[in-house]
Design an enzyme around this catalytic site. Structure first.
Site, PDB file in Angstrom:
ATOM      1  N   SER A   1       0.814  -1.220   0.000  1.00 52.45           N
ATOM      2  CA  SER A   1       0.000   0.000   0.000  1.00 52.45           C
ATOM      3  C   SER A   1       0.847   1.269   0.000  1.00 52.45           C
ATOM      4  CB  SER A   1      -0.868  -0.009   1.261  1.00 52.45           C
ATOM      5  OG  SER A   1      -1.420   1.261   1.488  1.00 52.45           O
TER       6      SER A   1
ATOM      7  N   TYR B   1      -1.469   0.508  10.646  1.00 53.95           N
ATOM      8  CA  TYR B   1      -1.762  -0.144   9.356  1.00 53.95           C
ATOM      9  C   TYR B   1      -0.566  -0.008   8.409  1.00 53.95           C
ATOM     10  CZ  TYR B   1      -3.641  -0.799   4.642  1.00 53.95           C
ATOM     11  OH  TYR B   1      -3.835  -1.208   3.340  1.00 53.95           O
TER      12      TYR B   1
ATOM     13  N   GLU C   1       0.230   3.619   1.744  1.00 59.03           N
ATOM     14  CA  GLU C   1       0.299   4.075   3.144  1.00 59.03           C
ATOM     15  C   GLU C   1       1.692   3.820   3.730  1.00 59.03           C
ATOM     16  OE1 GLU C   1      -2.016   5.527   5.651  1.00 59.03           O
ATOM     17  OE2 GLU C   1      -2.613   6.299   3.709  1.00 59.03           O
TER      18      GLU C   1
HETATM   19  P1  NAP Z   1     -11.395  -4.666   1.921  1.00 62.73           P
HETATM   20  O1  NAP Z   1     -12.565  -4.369   1.041  1.00 62.73           O
HETATM   21  O2  NAP Z   1     -11.346  -4.133   3.305  1.00 62.73           O
HETATM   22  O3  NAP Z   1     -11.245  -6.264   1.980  1.00 62.73           O
HETATM   23  C1  NAP Z   1     -10.394  -6.864   2.922  1.00 62.73           C
HETATM   24  C2  NAP Z   1     -10.720  -8.351   2.975  1.00 62.73           C
HETATM   25  O4  NAP Z   1      -9.873  -8.970   3.939  1.00 62.73           O
HETATM   26  C3  NAP Z   1     -12.158  -8.670   3.368  1.00 62.73           C
HETATM   27  O5  NAP Z   1     -12.618  -9.659   2.495  1.00 62.73           O
HETATM   28  C4  NAP Z   1     -11.999  -9.235   4.782  1.00 62.73           C
HETATM   29  O6  NAP Z   1     -12.977 -10.197   5.085  1.00 62.73           O
HETATM   30  C5  NAP Z   1     -10.646  -9.899   4.689  1.00 62.73           C
HETATM   31  N1  NAP Z   1     -10.020 -10.121   5.981  1.00 62.73           N
HETATM   32  C6  NAP Z   1      -9.817  -9.222   6.981  1.00 62.73           C
HETATM   33  N2  NAP Z   1      -9.189  -9.801   8.013  1.00 62.73           N
HETATM   34  C7  NAP Z   1      -8.989 -11.096   7.676  1.00 62.73           C
HETATM   35  C8  NAP Z   1      -8.397 -12.205   8.322  1.00 62.73           C
HETATM   36  N3  NAP Z   1      -7.879 -12.132   9.553  1.00 62.73           N
HETATM   37  N4  NAP Z   1      -8.362 -13.408   7.665  1.00 62.73           N
HETATM   38  C9  NAP Z   1      -8.892 -13.515   6.434  1.00 62.73           C
HETATM   39  N5  NAP Z   1      -9.502 -12.510   5.766  1.00 62.73           N
HETATM   40  C10 NAP Z   1      -9.527 -11.304   6.383  1.00 62.73           C
HETATM   41  O7  NAP Z   1     -10.053  -4.201   1.202  1.00 62.73           O
HETATM   42  P2  NAP Z   1      -9.769  -3.828  -0.340  1.00 62.73           P
HETATM   43  O8  NAP Z   1      -9.990  -2.379  -0.512  1.00 62.73           O
HETATM   44  O9  NAP Z   1     -10.433  -4.820  -1.201  1.00 62.73           O
HETATM   45  O10 NAP Z   1      -8.176  -4.029  -0.384  1.00 62.73           O
HETATM   46  C11 NAP Z   1      -7.611  -5.296  -0.686  1.00 62.73           C
HETATM   47  C12 NAP Z   1      -6.197  -5.346  -0.135  1.00 62.73           C
HETATM   48  O11 NAP Z   1      -5.420  -4.297  -0.729  1.00 62.73           O
HETATM   49  C13 NAP Z   1      -6.075  -5.118   1.373  1.00 62.73           C
HETATM   50  O12 NAP Z   1      -4.974  -5.889   1.817  1.00 62.73           O
HETATM   51  C14 NAP Z   1      -5.759  -3.651   1.513  1.00 62.73           C
HETATM   52  O13 NAP Z   1      -5.074  -3.410   2.722  1.00 62.73           O
HETATM   53  C15 NAP Z   1      -4.883  -3.456   0.293  1.00 62.73           C
HETATM   54  N6  NAP Z   1      -4.863  -2.127  -0.297  1.00 62.73           N
HETATM   55  C16 NAP Z   1      -6.031  -1.502  -0.593  1.00 62.73           C
HETATM   56  C17 NAP Z   1      -5.996  -0.262  -1.216  1.00 62.73           C
HETATM   57  C18 NAP Z   1      -7.271   0.460  -1.595  1.00 62.73           C
HETATM   58  O14 NAP Z   1      -7.201   1.671  -1.855  1.00 62.73           O
HETATM   59  N7  NAP Z   1      -8.401  -0.224  -1.670  1.00 62.73           N
HETATM   60  C19 NAP Z   1      -4.759   0.325  -1.547  1.00 62.73           C
HETATM   61  C20 NAP Z   1      -3.584  -0.375  -1.237  1.00 62.73           C
HETATM   62  C21 NAP Z   1      -3.647  -1.603  -0.626  1.00 62.73           C
HETATM   63  P3  NAP Z   1     -14.245  -9.908   6.069  1.00 62.73           P
HETATM   64  O15 NAP Z   1     -15.394  -9.683   5.155  1.00 62.73           O
HETATM   65  O16 NAP Z   1     -14.341 -11.187   6.816  1.00 62.73           O
HETATM   66  O17 NAP Z   1     -13.901  -8.731   6.934  1.00 62.73           O
HETATM   67  O1  F7E Z   2      -9.054   8.240   3.896  1.00 65.52           O
HETATM   68  C1  F7E Z   2      -9.470  11.777   4.901  1.00 65.52           C
HETATM   69  C2  F7E Z   2      -8.554  10.930   5.764  1.00 65.52           C
HETATM   70  O2  F7E Z   2     -10.096   6.202   4.913  1.00 65.52           O
HETATM   71  C3  F7E Z   2      -8.533   9.051   2.877  1.00 65.52           C
HETATM   72  C4  F7E Z   2      -7.282   2.197   2.472  1.00 65.52           C
HETATM   73  O3  F7E Z   2      -7.792   1.467   1.383  1.00 65.52           O
HETATM   74  O4  F7E Z   2      -6.071   3.667   1.011  1.00 65.52           O
HETATM   75  C5  F7E Z   2      -7.027   3.629   2.052  1.00 65.52           C
HETATM   76  O5  F7E Z   2      -6.554   4.344   3.196  1.00 65.52           O
HETATM   77  C6  F7E Z   2      -8.277  10.439   3.404  1.00 65.52           C
HETATM   78  C7  F7E Z   2      -7.508  10.493   4.735  1.00 65.52           C
HETATM   79  O6  F7E Z   2      -8.408   5.975   3.012  1.00 65.52           O
HETATM   80  C8  F7E Z   2     -12.772  11.534   6.361  1.00 65.52           C
HETATM   81  O7  F7E Z   2      -8.030  11.685   6.852  1.00 65.52           O
HETATM   82  C9  F7E Z   2     -11.458  13.102   5.646  1.00 65.52           C
HETATM   83  O8  F7E Z   2      -6.501  11.466   4.642  1.00 65.52           O
HETATM   84  O9  F7E Z   2     -10.642   6.792   2.525  1.00 65.52           O
HETATM   85  P1  F7E Z   2      -9.652   6.774   3.614  1.00 65.52           P
HETATM   86  P2  F7E Z   2      -6.872   5.893   3.432  1.00 65.52           P
HETATM   87  O10 F7E Z   2      -6.667   6.146   4.871  1.00 65.52           O
HETATM   88  O11 F7E Z   2      -6.097   6.722   2.472  1.00 65.52           O
HETATM   89  C10 F7E Z   2      -4.787   3.102   1.331  1.00 65.52           C
HETATM   90  C11 F7E Z   2      -3.911   3.194   0.121  1.00 65.52           C
HETATM   91  C12 F7E Z   2      -4.895   1.756   1.925  1.00 65.52           C
HETATM   92  O12 F7E Z   2      -4.016   0.926   1.761  1.00 65.52           O
HETATM   93  C13 F7E Z   2      -5.983   1.541   2.926  1.00 65.52           C
HETATM   94  O13 F7E Z   2      -6.253   0.151   3.098  1.00 65.52           O
HETATM   95  O14 F7E Z   2      -9.539  11.059   3.659  1.00 65.52           O
HETATM   96  N1  F7E Z   2     -10.821  11.920   5.460  1.00 65.52           N
HETATM   97  N2  F7E Z   2     -12.659  12.894   6.202  1.00 65.52           N
HETATM   98  C14 F7E Z   2     -11.613  10.928   5.877  1.00 65.52           C
HETATM   99  N3  F7E Z   2     -11.442   9.589   5.884  1.00 65.52           N
HETATM  100  C15 F7E Z   2     -12.463   8.835   6.360  1.00 65.52           C
HETATM  101  N4  F7E Z   2     -12.337   7.484   6.336  1.00 65.52           N
HETATM  102  N5  F7E Z   2     -13.617   9.388   6.870  1.00 65.52           N
HETATM  103  C16 F7E Z   2     -13.818  10.736   6.891  1.00 65.52           C
HETATM  104  O15 F7E Z   2     -14.848  11.221   7.346  1.00 65.52           O
END
Ligand code: NAP
Ligand code: F7E
Length: 331
Positions: free
Chosen positions: A124, A148, A126
């Site tokens: 990520s 995270y 992050e």
């Molecule tokens: P998501 O919608 O939150 O999906 C996460 C999945 O992980 C869910 O199916 C969840 O299942 C499962 N999970 C959580 N804890 C687990 C455990 N202990 N054992 C087995 N399964 C578990 O995330 P996403 O947005 O699809 O992202 C997919 C991956 O890419 C994640 O690793 C995330 O951190 C990473 N990532 C996401 C982004 C983004 O912007 N979306 C960017 C960079 C990296 P449950 O339904 O049981 O909770």
């Molecule tokens: O926040 C700001 C908050 O929770 C984005 C995950 O998929 O992407 C995701 O992480 C920004 C932050 O995503 C609210 O402070 C303002 O700066 O949508 P977010 P994230 O933290 O960037 C990365 C790449 C991952 O890997 C993660 O799994 O938006 N923000 N107001 C807010 N955020 C939330 N959630 N709620 C608010 O009300």
């Protein structure tokens, strides 16, 4: 012989798009999910007759080995994680166990069951956190700003380590934020699109958000799962930054989302400091040159198309009165 893929986190946003993509390529698709996982089932409901689900948990090595032995995959996509950044301050140990150490459990299961498995790790942006350079690329040093981010950095390094130690085909995709109508309601983009749909429908009168100045490089999840697959089709395993190379603020997302329904956002958005984070990632911007040049990957959906699609979809969900059962946690 069709290839076999195992996706952990198949019930999440990316897992469901990746399953669709791999099915379209003729793969036999297996997914791992927690037995208690029910809230996300809407994302994969439409695929239930085409995929095989297995119970397993990243916290339980024996369950991982069993799923590997049952499925004998050619490719493994480790998408499972505790992925919501704010929750990682409330549950830092669980986040470390699932999002960090869980990667080592997965790699070790692969090593022992079949070291020829091609392995994708969901790293990520992050990990860049308090960014050391802009834009961020594969060589940019990490400075995570949350439990995270720290757990993802461990997952990234242990993936590289297994590749170098055991010659495994292990790749790490450093993906920047990617969204879709299947995004969990706690993430800011979906919180906004859902909030706008509800305000337009007369169900809410305000939308409470945190830091509107935060900037992210937002793309569409459907584009990003294609990059995951491309990484595993290369001759050599490697790590790639995946993003659009464009950065927008939360405020810009809000403006377009309200514009889609013809409303002035300033009348509805309330800034509530309870959504500020103990340590913020102020801005993230990718340099996806390597993915473009080596994988031939390009994003297809623009920022504005993404925002408008998400609002339209949330309006359609509300008007059909069939809410998609995505996770609603404290946002
Ligand atoms: P998501 O919608 O939150 O999906 C996460 C999945 O992980 C869910 O199916 C969840 O299942 C499962 N999970 C959580 N804890 C687990 C455990 N202990 N054992 C087995 N399964 C578990 O995330 P996403 O947005 O699809 O992202 C997919 C991956 O890419 C994640 O690793 C995330 O951190 C990473 N990532 C996401 C982004 C983004 O912007 N979306 C960017 C960079 C990296 P449950 O339904 O049981 O909770
Ligand atoms: O926040 C700001 C908050 O929770 C984005 C995950 O998929 O992407 C995701 O992480 C920004 C932050 O995503 C609210 O402070 C303002 O700066 O949508 P977010 P994230 O933290 O960037 C990365 C790449 C991952 O890997 C993660 O799994 O938006 N923000 N107001 C807010 N955020 C939330 N959630 N709620 C608010 O009300």
């Amino acid at each position: 012989m069709p290839k076999t893929a195992l996706i952990t986190g198949i019930s999440g946003q990316d897992g469901s798009y990746l399953a669709e993509f791999l099915l379209s390529k003729g793969y036999e698709v297996h997914g791992m999910k927690r037995r208690t996982s029910t809230k996300y089932s809407a994302c994969i409901e439409h695929l239930k007759d085409q995929i095989t689900l297995h119970d397993g948990d990243l916290l339980d090595s024996s369950s991982l080995i069993r799923v590997f032995e049952q499925t004998r995959p050619d490719e493994v996509y480790n998408l499972a994680a505790q992925s919501f950044v704010p929750l990682s301050w409330e549950q830092p140990i669980f986040t470390t166990e699932a999002t960090g150490v869980g990667v080592a459990r997965m790699l070790d299961a692969a090593l022992h069951v079949d070291r020829n498995i091609r392995f994708y790790q969901a790293s990520s942006s992050e990990m860049f956190g308090k960014v050391r350079e802009t834009p961020q690329r594969e060589t940019t040093p990490f400075h995570p700003r949350s439990p995270y981010g720290a757990a993802k950095a461990y997952g990234h390094h242990i993936t590289v380590n297994y590749r170098e130690s055991y010659d495994m085909f292990a790749c790490s995709g450093i993906l920047f934020n990617h969204e879709s109508p299947r995004r969990g309601l706690e993430f800011v983009t979906r919180k906004i699109s859902n909030g706008v749909a509800r305000i337009h429908a007369g169900l809410d009168t305000e939308l409470c958000l945190g830091n509107l100045d935060a900037k992210r490089d937002w793309g569409h999840a459907r584009d990003y799962v294609r990059a995951m697959w491309m990484m595993l089709q290369q001759d050599k395993p490697d790590d790639y930054v995946v993003g659009t190379g464009e950065m927008h603020s939360v405020r810009e997302f809000v403006e377009i989302a309200f514009d889609q329904v013809g409303l002035d956002w300033q009348k509805y958005v309330v800034v509530d400091p309870k959504f500020y984070r103990p340590a913020e990632v102020d801005q993230l911007l990718s340099d996806p040159t390597k993915a473009r040049e080596k994988l031939g990957w390009e994003p297809r959906v623009t920022f504005e198309e993404l925002v408008r699609e998400m609002v339209d979809k949330d309006r359609a969900i509300l008007s059909s009165k069939k809410p998609v059962g995505l996770k609603l946690k404290t946002a």
